[in-house]
Design a protein around this motif. Structure first.
Motif, PDB file in Angstrom:
ATOM      1  N   HIS A 272       7.884   4.489  49.670  1.00 15.59           N
ATOM      2  CA  HIS A 272       8.944   5.367  50.186  1.00 15.59           C
ATOM      3  C   HIS A 272      10.189   5.405  49.315  1.00 15.59           C
ATOM      4  CE1 HIS A 272       6.793   5.892  53.907  1.00 15.59           C
ATOM      5  NE2 HIS A 272       6.661   4.595  54.016  1.00 15.59           N
ATOM      6  N   GLY A 273      10.071   4.971  48.087  1.00 14.54           N
ATOM      7  CA  GLY A 273      11.327   4.903  47.341  1.00 14.54           C
ATOM      8  C   GLY A 273      11.177   5.119  45.861  1.00 14.54           C
ATOM      9  N   HIS A 274      12.252   4.800  45.177  1.00 16.19           N
ATOM     10  CA  HIS A 274      12.351   4.977  43.729  1.00 16.19           C
ATOM     11  C   HIS A 274      12.170   3.631  43.047  1.00 16.19           C
ATOM     12  CE1 HIS A 274      13.933   9.031  44.291  1.00 16.19           C
ATOM     13  NE2 HIS A 274      14.696   8.542  45.260  1.00 16.19           N
ATOM     14  N   ALA A 275      11.953   3.687  41.737  1.00 11.67           N
ATOM     15  CA  ALA A 275      11.914   2.467  40.945  1.00 11.67           C
ATOM     16  C   ALA A 275      13.302   1.830  40.962  1.00 11.67           C
ATOM     17  CB  ALA A 275      11.493   2.789  39.520  1.00 11.67           C
ATOM     18  N   LYS A 276      13.338   0.515  40.948  1.00 10.09           N
ATOM     19  CA  LYS A 276      14.607  -0.212  40.985  1.00 10.09           C
ATOM     20  C   LYS A 276      14.771  -1.028  39.694  1.00 10.09           C
ATOM     21  CE  LYS A 276      15.712   0.031  45.626  1.00 10.09           C
ATOM     22  NZ  LYS A 276      15.595   1.444  45.847  1.00 10.09           N
TER      23      LYS A 276
ATOM     24  N   TYR B  78      32.290   4.272  31.840  1.00 13.12           N
ATOM     25  CA  TYR B  78      31.582   5.550  31.794  1.00 13.12           C
ATOM     26  C   TYR B  78      30.251   5.381  32.523  1.00 13.12           C
ATOM     27  CZ  TYR B  78      29.197   3.329  27.837  1.00 13.12           C
ATOM     28  OH  TYR B  78      28.488   2.466  27.040  1.00 13.12           O
ATOM     29  N   PRO B  79      29.716   6.465  33.093  1.00 19.57           N
ATOM     30  CA  PRO B  79      28.477   6.360  33.871  1.00 19.57           C
ATOM     31  C   PRO B  79      27.227   6.309  32.987  1.00 19.57           C
ATOM     32  CG  PRO B  79      29.285   8.601  33.917  1.00 19.57           C
ATOM     33  CD  PRO B  79      30.302   7.792  33.161  1.00 19.57           C
ATOM     34  N   VAL B  80      26.267   5.486  33.417  1.00 19.91           N
ATOM     35  CA  VAL B  80      24.976   5.369  32.747  1.00 19.91           C
ATOM     36  C   VAL B  80      23.914   5.218  33.827  1.00 19.91           C
ATOM     37  CG1 VAL B  80      23.555   3.972  31.182  1.00 19.91           C
ATOM     38  CG2 VAL B  80      25.988   4.209  30.736  1.00 19.91           C
ATOM     39  N   ALA B  81      22.800   5.924  33.700  1.00 20.73           N
ATOM     40  CA  ALA B  81      21.701   5.751  34.654  1.00 20.73           C
ATOM     41  C   ALA B  81      21.169   4.330  34.516  1.00 20.73           C
ATOM     42  CB  ALA B  81      20.602   6.761  34.383  1.00 20.73           C
ATOM     43  N   ALA B  82      20.954   3.657  35.626  1.00 19.64           N
ATOM     44  CA  ALA B  82      20.537   2.249  35.612  1.00 19.64           C
ATOM     45  C   ALA B  82      19.272   2.037  34.788  1.00 19.64           C
ATOM     46  CB  ALA B  82      20.348   1.751  37.038  1.00 19.64           C
ATOM     47  N   GLY B  83      18.372   2.998  34.778  1.00 19.92           N
ATOM     48  CA  GLY B  83      17.137   2.875  34.014  1.00 19.92           C
ATOM     49  C   GLY B  83      17.332   2.964  32.509  1.00 19.92           C
ATOM     50  N   GLN B  84      18.516   3.362  32.045  1.00 21.19           N
ATOM     51  CA  GLN B  84      18.801   3.496  30.612  1.00 21.19           C
ATOM     52  C   GLN B  84      19.319   2.206  29.980  1.00 21.19           C
ATOM     53  OE1 GLN B  84      18.049   6.360  28.851  1.00 21.19           O
ATOM     54  NE2 GLN B  84      17.087   6.825  30.818  1.00 21.19           N
TER      55      GLN B  84
ATOM     56  N   ILE C 290      24.291  -7.572  29.229  1.00 21.59           N
ATOM     57  CA  ILE C 290      23.012  -7.720  29.911  1.00 21.59           C
ATOM     58  C   ILE C 290      22.130  -8.727  29.176  1.00 21.59           C
ATOM     59  CG2 ILE C 290      20.888  -6.528  30.607  1.00 21.59           C
ATOM     60  CD1 ILE C 290      22.601  -3.984  30.927  1.00 21.59           C
ATOM     61  N   THR C 291      21.648  -9.727  29.934  1.00 20.81           N
ATOM     62  CA  THR C 291      20.774 -10.744  29.365  1.00 20.81           C
ATOM     63  C   THR C 291      19.326 -10.551  29.798  1.00 20.81           C
ATOM     64  OG1 THR C 291      21.252 -12.237  31.207  1.00 20.81           O
ATOM     65  CG2 THR C 291      22.603 -12.476  29.221  1.00 20.81           C
ATOM     66  N   ASP C 292      19.121  -9.860  30.923  1.00 22.80           N
ATOM     67  CA  ASP C 292      17.768  -9.627  31.413  1.00 22.80           C
ATOM     68  C   ASP C 292      17.760  -8.369  32.279  1.00 22.80           C
ATOM     69  OD1 ASP C 292      15.017 -10.295  31.759  1.00 22.80           O
ATOM     70  OD2 ASP C 292      15.475 -11.089  33.749  1.00 22.80           O
ATOM     71  N   ILE C 293      16.705  -7.588  32.150  1.00 22.31           N
ATOM     72  CA  ILE C 293      16.557  -6.408  32.994  1.00 22.31           C
ATOM     73  C   ILE C 293      15.072  -6.239  33.295  1.00 22.31           C
ATOM     74  CG2 ILE C 293      16.514  -4.836  31.022  1.00 22.31           C
ATOM     75  CD1 ILE C 293      17.944  -2.782  32.909  1.00 22.31           C
ATOM     76  N   SER C 294      14.778  -5.971  34.553  1.00 20.25           N
ATOM     77  CA  SER C 294      13.387  -5.711  34.930  1.00 20.25           C
ATOM     78  C   SER C 294      13.362  -4.485  35.830  1.00 20.25           C
ATOM     79  CB  SER C 294      12.772  -6.922  35.625  1.00 20.25           C
ATOM     80  OG  SER C 294      13.513  -7.285  36.763  1.00 20.25           O
ATOM     81  N   ILE C 295      12.366  -3.658  35.636  1.00 14.49           N
ATOM     82  CA  ILE C 295      12.220  -2.420  36.398  1.00 14.49           C
ATOM     83  C   ILE C 295      10.991  -2.573  37.307  1.00 14.49           C
ATOM     84  CG2 ILE C 295      11.935   0.085  36.280  1.00 14.49           C
ATOM     85  CD1 ILE C 295      14.409  -0.617  34.739  1.00 14.49           C
ATOM     86  N   SER C 296      11.188  -2.378  38.607  1.00 18.03           N
ATOM     87  CA  SER C 296      10.065  -2.433  39.541  1.00 18.03           C
ATOM     88  C   SER C 296       9.423  -1.064  39.633  1.00 18.03           C
ATOM     89  CB  SER C 296      10.547  -2.884  40.919  1.00 18.03           C
ATOM     90  OG  SER C 296      11.370  -1.880  41.485  1.00 18.03           O
ATOM     91  N   LYS C 297       8.161  -1.049  39.992  1.00 23.45           N
ATOM     92  CA  LYS C 297       7.465   0.232  40.139  1.00 23.45           C
ATOM     93  C   LYS C 297       7.937   0.924  41.408  1.00 23.45           C
ATOM     94  CE  LYS C 297       3.514  -1.358  37.668  1.00 23.45           C
ATOM     95  NZ  LYS C 297       2.497  -0.779  36.950  1.00 23.45           N
TER      96      LYS C 297
ATOM     97  N   GLU D 252      24.348 -10.538  38.922  1.00 22.85           N
ATOM     98  CA  GLU D 252      23.093  -9.827  39.083  1.00 22.85           C
ATOM     99  C   GLU D 252      23.319  -8.639  39.999  1.00 22.85           C
ATOM    100  OE1 GLU D 252      18.730 -10.808  41.023  1.00 22.85           O
ATOM    101  OE2 GLU D 252      19.911 -12.444  40.175  1.00 22.85           O
ATOM    102  N   ASP D 253      22.633  -7.529  39.704  1.00 20.76           N
ATOM    103  CA  ASP D 253      22.751  -6.337  40.534  1.00 20.76           C
ATOM    104  C   ASP D 253      21.417  -5.609  40.546  1.00 20.76           C
ATOM    105  OD1 ASP D 253      23.973  -4.506  42.177  1.00 20.76           O
ATOM    106  OD2 ASP D 253      25.531  -3.933  40.751  1.00 20.76           O
ATOM    107  N   VAL D 254      21.139  -4.894  41.637  1.00 26.31           N
ATOM    108  CA  VAL D 254      19.929  -4.093  41.766  1.00 26.31           C
ATOM    109  C   VAL D 254      20.354  -2.666  42.089  1.00 26.31           C
ATOM    110  CG1 VAL D 254      17.790  -3.755  43.067  1.00 26.31           C
ATOM    111  CG2 VAL D 254      18.608  -6.071  42.602  1.00 26.31           C
ATOM    112  N   CYS D 255      19.741  -1.703  41.396  1.00 24.24           N
ATOM    113  CA  CYS D 255      20.106  -0.304  41.588  1.00 24.24           C
ATOM    114  C   CYS D 255      18.897   0.566  41.272  1.00 24.24           C
ATOM    115  CB  CYS D 255      21.259   0.032  40.644  1.00 24.24           C
ATOM    116  SG  CYS D 255      21.922   1.683  40.844  1.00 24.24           S
TER     117      CYS D 255
END
Length: 159
Positions: free
Chosen positions: A49-53, A16-22, A38-45, A68-71
């Protein structure tokens, strides 16, 4: 003209779909097409020119391999439907286990888990066979149309 429509249960889709930030630590996510915890998650500012990752690190729930994945945090990722059930271990036949659910229905379609857990389970099963007051409960994890024993515990009959 009669039309037939196929019905699908609520768990018809494997993901099922989930927003990566959730996502949070301990949640399940599909990383590189693998069901992972998930063992670790970090959100970049957000950048100029872009969105938070979101950088998400997880361990495959069946193999133990790290992914590992970045989105972008607003983009959807897939999360697997994960189900845990407990069964009583009835017998071990070669590499296959025979289990029984709480309704007394047998389950004979699982193999021994990989690695050291299989040896520990065999050893515990041999010890419990001599003791009428004890049994073994195994935890089975199901996701992505796959099932695997992930843990077990020895219980006494008064539990």
């Amino acid at each position: 003209m009669d039309e037939t429509f196929e019905k699908a249960g609520s768990g018809a889709s494997l993901t099922y779909p989930v927003a990566a930030g959730q996502f949070r630590k301990g949640h399940y996510a599909m990383l590189k097409q693998n069901p992972c915890k998930i063992t670790d998650i970090s959100i970049s500012k957000t950048g100029k020119h872009g969105h938070a990752k979101a950088r998400i690190v997880g361990i495959n729930i069946f193999t133990g391999v790290k992914y590992e994945d970045v989105c972008g945090t607003t983009h959807n990722m897939e999360a697997p439907h994960v189900d845990k059930k407990e069964y009583e271990l009835v017998d071990i036949d070669e590499a296959q286990v025979i289990l029984m659910d709480t309704d007394g229905e047998p389950k004979e379609d699982l193999n021994l888990p990989p690695g050291d857990l299989a040896e520990e389970l065999k050893k515990a099963h041999e010890e419990v066979q001599d003791d009428d007051g004890k049994s073994i409960m195994v935890c089975v994890l199901a996701a992505m149309a796959k099932e695997q024993i992930i843990s077990f515990r020895v219980v006494t009959s008064d539990e």
